[in-house]
Design an enzyme around this catalytic site. Structure first.
Site, PDB file in Angstrom:
ATOM      1  N   THR A  90     -34.323  -1.366   7.953  1.00 27.60           N
ATOM      2  CA  THR A  90     -33.991  -2.685   8.482  1.00 27.60           C
ATOM      3  C   THR A  90     -32.920  -3.393   7.672  1.00 27.60           C
ATOM      4  O   THR A  90     -32.227  -4.266   8.196  1.00 27.60           O
ATOM      5  CB  THR A  90     -35.254  -3.550   8.541  1.00 27.60           C
ATOM      6  OG1 THR A  90     -35.861  -3.582   7.239  1.00 27.60           O
ATOM      7  CG2 THR A  90     -36.251  -2.986   9.529  1.00 27.60           C
ATOM      8  N   CYS A  91     -32.774  -3.062   6.388  1.00 25.20           N
ATOM      9  CA  CYS A  91     -31.743  -3.745   5.596  1.00 25.20           C
ATOM     10  C   CYS A  91     -30.350  -3.292   5.998  1.00 25.20           C
ATOM     11  O   CYS A  91     -29.377  -4.015   5.803  1.00 25.20           O
ATOM     12  CB  CYS A  91     -31.961  -3.491   4.109  1.00 25.20           C
ATOM     13  SG  CYS A  91     -31.894  -1.756   3.659  1.00 25.20           S
TER      14      CYS A  91
END
Length: 959
Positions: A925-926
């Site tokens: 997700t980063c």
């Protein structure tokens, strides 16, 4: 297998992109570099030059080539020649000099950006009459350290003869769209290059931070890439004067009174097929006589179209002015014109029966084949398709659909059974178009049931029961797909679609399909076997490798994507790009400063099953709010995720679900739906510490905006206006409680004396009714025609402000601890909603356009094709869950997927090949990255992707 718009062929150091339109062949010779910067340890460099041809307005790269590397020198001599086919008006060449490194990234030595509009042309009678020019190397950013010059030779090949004639002979023997140009590097003769012509008055030449030259027009405050000339400016002024004269002549022509005579359209010469123009009718009211005007059809050739002045003179000669005209002459004219009668049959019948009605004037509107009359398909500067409705001069992203609209209302102007075919349009939800309930009987009625209904509505504004006086009962029903049960869509006389709810006998401008939460708009996912037949002119075939592809015989192109999945009802509404919001947002981000005397990061370790209370205790324990401006570092218990942005996004997503849950009593759903939120005025009865919780929610909202994250929730429009300190008006009531809005509007437009209303409101709490005075002794002051505006203002103030003033003040207290309210006020209420909550709808076309692929994947890879097919077959809820699985949030930034942010700034949605077909997909997700294994079948990919999205929870590694 998408259609090629440009082909690229490198051959013996020659690079020729074939671009359609006005183009020329440009000869470029990279001669040498002079006094370049030192990058190597021993005081030298290994320089090479990279040449990029791109479109200036779009920053779209068309071709990329580079020279060989010259070792250990600061004055390299390349003497390499390249050929490009360019469009001088909008193409540019970017020369970038790099120092080659074997172990690390190549060092940047400078760049030169050259416009191509004023380069010289070679003379065939002389050998290379163009000379070299030394260009100063410019930095790419303020951090770049560059020096020196780049020596180049650039000139266009002659248009006729020579190189291009040879290429045209070779091109006849080759496949369409490809071209070969021989490389010929011979000696050149030097001649002095003429200086560029002076700039016109009011123009200025500037250089941007990338070293590119652009020109500023201070007269009309515009900028452009190509160098202006005195001829361009004079022609532009002439065009403006000509346009003003044309508009004046057109207005004079429209103001005249004409009677059309029987003019037969002349067939086009040479049997040319005319453009797809249709004749539509438009009613024109002219006081005095009934007048009709028939314009001749436009010519087949666009180049032979006449100007308004010529059209006016021609019609003045051919038309006769008759003072005693009547409707019968016009009726006979239409009967002699069968093509016109087909489009205006109902109007003609009415004119034939009633001679006093004004006849229609016939106008010609460009119509794209396959669209309703008066509709045209176009493309914007970004290549996105949109549709123009020339009937009411509007545009939409959604393709209009042809359907028969049966008019069942009594008192129709026509008695004919023939009706116009009108487009039924599914428009995306407008951010500034609240629900409007049409209530014509209510506004004009004077009987006691209407007055009683208005009074009942005003006395109990939260009543969910709809009024039976809102719209007449229709006699016909037209069922349309995707609409809720009992709903019908029709077209108003102005061309705008409206919706009828036969369940409650009400009408509204707002599409009911967009009034439900995003995850409820489509009940089930699509089945690949239930897509129906292909569109007309399409064919499905099997490639040699077993993959299915599709042929469009209409436009003679092939593609991998199933055309049935490109329906806007499946892909989702298009993202409305806002340049003004982008500029405001960039200014807003620059003004946000992080204090210097705070820790590097603010850490929170939480349990997923108790995220609300633990977050409340942790954030409210901070005595100095500036500490919250440090980098967020969220950890969930028993999870090994490293938060580089992804975990924080999920924290905001999960916390939003809890904070805005009406179960806690802090917020409640608005009167019209079950997903738009408003502050609960009785929150103090549900929680004694409710004001402290509102301060906490304000801090969380400020945290989200400060760190560039999004909350998962929608608030009513008055909520955002209260944040900005703006006056709430009657129109704001319309989107919150349309029934209450109609009652107040009826009072505004009529005399409310007979309603016996007082300056007080009946409020119901837990089954008991209380009377609240809108002003001191309001129960003794009657509402009259003189003070009704004051009464309406007080009702709105009580409805949205007075009841929730304490809660709103507590929310703003927490919000302004992180963000100055003056900085927030640069946005309006619509933009503030987008700043805090983003977009809830997912446009798959925008998603796909702004995605990148790594480690062997590309847009035409079978696995990528299957992935997007699986996304298109998902319902809205699963798409949002997939987005949340990969990015950590269910919201899309204001301007779509192009503005997705990762841990280090802008980061597009990425799909990378990873693992084996036995594994499930995983997400980072980063980085907004999906690791997708190379599955062998579409069914296997779809099954494992849904399994990962629906069952995965938690973090491990870098997220």
């Amino acid at each position: 297998m998408a259609p090629l718009s440009a082909a690229l062929l490198p051959w013996h150091g020659v690079c020729v992109p074939v671009c359609y339109g006005e183009s020329r062949i440009l000869r470029v010779k990279v001669v040498s570099g002079i006094d370049l910067a030192k990058k190597d340890i021993f005081g030298a460099s290994d320089p090479y030059v990279k040449l990029s041809l791109y479109v200036a307005d779009e920053n779209r790269e068309l071709a990329l080539v580079q020279t060989k590397t010259i070792k250990k020198t600061l004055n390299p001599k390349w003497n390499e020649e390249f050929y490009f086919r360019v469009n001088p008006s909008n193409h540019r060449l970017l020369f970038e000099v790099f120092d080659e490194n074997r172990l690390t990234r190549d060092d940047f030595l400078g760049q030169v950006d050259v416009p191509l509009s004023h380069l010289p042309t070679e003379d065939p009678t002389m050998e290379r009459p163009y000379t070299f020019k030394d260009f100063l190397l410019r930095p790419r950013s303020h951090k770049s350290r560059v020096k020196g010059f780049l020596r180049l030779k650039m000139a266009y090949m002659p248009k006729n003869g020579g190189q291009e004639e040879e290429n045209s002979e070779q091109r006849d023997d080759m496949e369409h769209g490809w071209e070969v140009v021989d490389s010929n590097d011979s000696a050149s003769q030097h001649q002095e290059e003429l200086p560029p012509p002076p700039l016109p008055p009011g123009w200025e030449e500037k250089v941007d931070n990338l070293g590119r030259t652009y020109y500023v027009n201070h007269n009309n405050r515009t900028t452009q890439w190509h160098r202006p000339s005195l001829m361009d400016v004079s022609s532009e002024s002439d065009n403006n004067i000509r346009q003003i004269n044309q508009e004046a002549a057109h207005r004079r022509f429209r103001s005249r009174r004409h009677i059309s005579e029987d003019l037969e359209p002349e067939p086009s010469e040479g049997g040319d097929v005319p453009e797809p123009w249709e004749t539509i009718s438009e009613e024109v009211n002219i006081a005095g006589d009934s007048l009709g005007l028939a314009l001749p059809p436009p010519p087949a050739s666009p180049g032979s179209r006449t100007s308004p002045q010529e059209l006016s003179e021609e019609l003045s000669r051919r038309l006769q002015i008759t003072p005693d005209s009547n409707g019968e002459q016009f009726s006979s004219l239409i009967q002699r014109e069968p093509s016109s009668r087909l489009r205006s049959c109902s109007v003609t019948d009415a004119v034939a029966e009633q001679g006093h009605l004004p006849p229609p004037s016939v106008a010609y509107v460009h119509t794209t084949p396959g669209l309703p009359s008066g509709w045209e398909e176009r493309k914007d500067a970004k290549g996105r398709t949109y549709y123009v409705n020339h009937n009411n001069r509007t545009t939409t992203w959604t393709r209009p659909i042809m359907q028969l609209a049966e008019d069942g209302a009594s008192g129709s102007a026509t008695n004919s059974n023939n009706h116009l075919i009108e487009p039924q349009i599914r428009r995306p939800r407008s951010l500034s178009s609240p629900t409007v309930t049409l209530s014509a009987p209510l506004e004009g009625a004077k009987d006691s049931p209407v007055r009683r209904a208005v009074k009942d509505t005003l006395s109990n504004p939260q009543s969910p029961q709809p009024s039976p006086y809102n719209s007449p009962k229709p006699q016909h029903k037209v069922t349309q797909s995707f609409l809720p049960p009992g709903w019908e869509m029709r077209i108003a006389p102005n061309g705008r679609p409206f919706f009828i709810d036969h369940n409650t006998k009400t009408t509204t401008w707002e599409d009911p399909r967009l009034k439900f939460p995003v995850h409820m708009r489509s009940k089930t996912s699509l089945n690949p076997n239930d897509l129906g037949p292909l569109p007309p002119g399409w064919e499905e075939r099997i490639h040699l490798d077993g993959r299915t592809f599709y042929i469009d015989h209409n436009s003679k192109i092939t593609q991998w994507e199933d055309p049935r999945l490109q329906n806007p009802a499946i892909t989702g509404p298009a993202v409305p790009y806002s340049r003004e919001f982008k500029q405001k947002y960039d200014y807003f981000r620059k003004k946000l400063k992080k204090p210097a005397d705070i820790p590097n990061r603010f850490e929170m370790k939480l349990h997923r099953n108790n995220i609300f209370e633990e977050s409340y205790r942790r954030i409210m324990s901070v005595k100095r709010p500036d500490v919250l401006k440090a980098r967020l570092w969220i950890e969930f218990e028993s999870e090994k995720g490293l938060d580089y942005g992804g975990v924080a996004r999920e924290w905001f997503f999960l916390l939003s679900k809890e904070m805005f849950n009406p179960y806690y009593g802090l917020f409640e759903y608005s009167a019209t739906d079950n997903y738009t939120l408003q502050i609960n005025p009785n929150s103090g009865l549900c929680n004694e510490d409710h004001l402290s919780y509102f301060t906490f929610i304000g801090r969380v909202a400020g945290l989200a905006v400060f760190h560039g994250k999004l909350l998962d929730g929608f608030f009513i429009r008055p909520f955002y206006k209260m944040m900005l300190g703006k006056q709430i008006t009657l129109n704001d009531m319309e989107s919150v409680d349309s029934e209450y809005y109609n009652s107040l509007k009826w009072i505004l437009e009529n005399d409310p004396t007979e309603l016996d209303l007082m300056f007080c409101i009946d409020e119901e709490n837990f089954g008991q009714t209380y009377q609240v005075d809108l002003e001191p002794n309001g129960s003794e002051i009657m509402v009259t025609n003189e003070n009704k505006r004051e009464y309406i203002d007080l009702v709105i103030q009580w409805r949205f402000v007075n009841r929730v003033q304490k809660q709103m003040n507590a929310f703003l207290e927490g919000f302004t601890e992180l963000l100055p309210i003056d900085l927030i006020k640069i946005f309006d209420e619509n933009e503030l909603e987008l700043l805090m909550c983003g977009l809830g709808d997912v446009d798959v076309n925008d998603w796909r356009q702004h995605s990148i692929y790594k480690n062997g994947y590309c847009p035409n890879h079978p696995v990528i094709q299957w992935f997007w097919k699986a996304v298109l077959l998902m319902d809205a809820e699963k798409r949002i869950r997939l987005l949340q699985f990969v990015t950590g949030t269910s919201r899309v930034p204001m301007n779509g997927f192009a503005e997705l942010y990762g841990s280090n700034g802008p980061q597009l949605f990425t799909i990378e090949q990873w693992g084996s077909p036995e594994k499930l997909p995983r997400a980072h997700t980063c980085f907004n990255r999906l690791d997708l294994p190379p599955y062998e079948t579409f069914e296997d990919l779809r099954e494992k992707l849904l399994m990962a999205v629906e069952n995965a929870q938690g973090f491990e590694g870098v997220d």
